[in-house]
Design an enzyme around this catalytic site. Structure first.
Site, short mmCIF file in Angstrom:
data_model
loop_
_atom_site.label_atom_id
_atom_site.label_comp_id
_atom_site.label_asym_id
_atom_site.label_seq_id
_atom_site.Cartn_x
_atom_site.Cartn_y
_atom_site.Cartn_z
N ASP A 291 -1.95 6.43 6.69
CA ASP A 291 -2.98 5.53 6.15
C ASP A 291 -3.31 4.54 7.26
O ASP A 291 -2.52 3.67 7.60
CB ASP A 291 -2.43 4.82 4.91
CG ASP A 291 -3.42 3.80 4.33
OD1 ASP A 291 -4.49 3.60 4.92
OD2 ASP A 291 -3.09 3.21 3.27
N TRP B 235 0.82 -1.22 0.00
CA TRP B 235 0.00 0.00 0.00
C TRP B 235 0.85 1.25 0.00
O TRP B 235 0.51 2.25 -0.64
CB TRP B 235 -0.99 -0.01 1.17
CG TRP B 235 -2.03 -1.08 1.04
CD1 TRP B 235 -2.24 -2.12 1.89
CD2 TRP B 235 -2.98 -1.24 -0.02
NE1 TRP B 235 -3.25 -2.91 1.42
CE2 TRP B 235 -3.73 -2.40 0.25
CE3 TRP B 235 -3.27 -0.52 -1.19
CZ2 TRP B 235 -4.76 -2.86 -0.57
CZ3 TRP B 235 -4.28 -0.98 -2.03
CH2 TRP B 235 -5.02 -2.14 -1.71
N LYS C 46 -12.64 -2.04 6.66
CA LYS C 46 -11.89 -2.96 7.50
C LYS C 46 -12.39 -2.90 8.94
O LYS C 46 -12.92 -3.86 9.45
CB LYS C 46 -10.40 -2.66 7.42
CG LYS C 46 -9.75 -3.30 6.20
CD LYS C 46 -9.27 -2.35 5.17
CE LYS C 46 -8.91 -3.06 3.88
NZ LYS C 46 -7.95 -2.31 3.08
C1 LIG Z 1 -7.31 -1.89 2.01
C2 LIG Z 1 -6.24 -0.87 2.12
C3 LIG Z 1 -6.10 0.16 1.17
C4 LIG Z 1 -6.97 0.27 -0.05
O1 LIG Z 1 -8.24 0.63 0.30
P1 LIG Z 1 -9.37 0.94 -0.79
O2 LIG Z 1 -10.44 1.54 0.07
O3 LIG Z 1 -9.73 -0.35 -1.42
O4 LIG Z 1 -8.81 1.90 -1.77
C5 LIG Z 1 -5.12 1.10 1.38
N1 LIG Z 1 -4.31 1.05 2.44
C6 LIG Z 1 -4.41 0.07 3.37
C7 LIG Z 1 -3.47 0.07 4.55
C8 LIG Z 1 -5.37 -0.92 3.24
O5 LIG Z 1 -5.49 -1.88 4.16
#
Ligand SMILES: *Cc1c(COP(=O)(O)O)cnc(C)c1O
Length: 366
Positions: free
Chosen positions: A173, A106, A197
């Site tokens: 993030d 990511w 999540k």
């Molecule tokens: C799942 C995830 C993403 C991507 O998320 P989307 O909402 O599908 O764009 C980005 N960063 C992390 C740490 C993730 O777990």
């Protein structure tokens, strides 16, 4: 099985399991939300009922995370992946520098988007199994921000200490770790997280931003990509993902009922510790993440045999333990224990692992 008609334990990394009580609440309010005669899906985003929902969602988030007043909260579409673009578009003047700590899949995607806007200083993990220790000396003097992936969903790593950045804001993030542990929002300039999540269904992304960082986008920044747009309209410039925001609100209420972040963080620590302890004691399963970089949310593990891993995933699914396949880039298995995963989901998985290990040992000796 979790005991509820046909429900399985779902270890998916996202979209992820939700508490049954939240799903039942959705079900109960689906046809007629609070005597409006309609569902939240069918309701105007300008109605007083929906405004009540979005305001309450923000209040609950502020309360649970202890968000200081000078931070704004936005509800944005496009997932965490759109934030990979929005962050540099809003925080990084063209051709200037931002620092990215590269810890996995990511962070790489986030860096790629930033490099379209300016220069990316990359600080790399020495290995995929650990989080680097970063101090102010490592960071470019004129860097506009330091971007981290707080919990690496795929690699199963997590920051146990933040980089020391001095006055340079940290952008984090937190898609797979938001509300899973105690943090100080004031340590960050901006936090973003896709909801699917730890927070609810897909479709909405939460952004928490120091108001001092807002309004610095260039003039040609598209309206929908400027934080300023969300700030001046309370996330209602256009139609927001109303139903997702509603479910996020219910999730936040559920977290509050659980006792808030402290209680949830303790439960998450207990769940992860139990699992790591079992893996570390087992001679069949391995997790190779450095002990102080281990994630509490996503735990990759393997038997080191592709054949056994495949059999494991298949047999587990047959007993109602599903979505244990590791990310294709890592292989093996991965168990995600987000807030909504009860401790029973962890002990059931461990019980299955013991049984599987026993079978493997017996067959090896036969
Ligand atoms: C799942 C995830 C993403 C991507 O998320 P989307 O909402 O599908 O764009 C980005 N960063 C992390 C740490 C993730 O777990």
């Amino acid at each position: 099985m979790s005991g509820l008609s046909g429900r399985v334990f779902n270890y998916s990394a996202g979209p992820a399991t939700l508490p049954v009580s939240v799903l039942e609440k959705v079900q109960g309010e689906l046809l007629n939300f609070h005597n409006t005669g309609m569902s939240v899906m069918e309701m105007s985003h300008r109605s007083k009922e929906f405004k009540g929902i979005i305001i309450e969602a923000e209040q609950l988030l502020r309360e649970l995370m202890g968000i200081p007043d000078r931070y704004k909260v936005f509800f944005i579409q496009g997932g965490a992946s759109l934030q990979f673009s929005m962050v540099p578009l809003n925080l990084l003047p063209r051709n200037e520098t931002a620092t990215y700590i590269h810890t996995g899949t990511w962070s790489k995607k986030a860096m790629q988007e930033a490099s379209k806007q300016g220069t990316v200083q990359v600080i790399k993990s020495p290995t995929a199994n650990s989080i680097p220790h970063v101090t102010q000396q490592d960071i470019h003097q004129h860097s506009h921000y330091v971007h981290i992936t707080h919990n690496n969903t795929i690699e199963g790593t997590r920051y146990s200490e933040l980089p020391e950045t001095g006055s340079i804001p940290i952008v984090s993030d937190m898609s797979s770790s938001i509300l899973s542990e105690r943090i100080h929002v004031a340590d960050y300039g901006l936090i973003y997280a896709g909801a699917q999540k730890n927070l609810g269904p897909a479709g909405v992304t939460i952004v928490i931003a120091d108001e001092g960082l807002i309004g610095k986008q260039s003039e040609d920044c598209p309206t929908m990509l400027a934080y300023q747009t969300y700030s001046s309209s309370d996330s209602l410039y256009n139609t927001p993902p109303t139903f997702s925001i509603y479910v996020v609100k219910l999730m936040l209420q559920w977290m509050k009922e659980q006792g808030g972040i402290s209680t949830i963080a303790d439960a998450n620590y207990e769940k992860a510790s139990l699992f790591y302890k079992y893996i570390d004691e087992s001679s069949l399963y391995h997790n190779r993440v450095d002990s102080n970089s281990r994630s509490f949310m996503n735990i990759p593990f393997t038997t080191d045999s592709e054949e056994l891993d495949t059999l494991f995933i298949k047999k587990a699914a047959e007993t109602g333990l599903v979505n244990l396949k590791g990310h294709r880039s890592v292989g093996g298995m991965r168990a995600s224990f987000y807030n909504a995963m009860p401790i029973d989901g962890v002990t059931s998985l461990i019980d299955f692992m013991k049984e599987f290990e026993g079978t493997v040992r017996r067959e090896a000796h036969a």
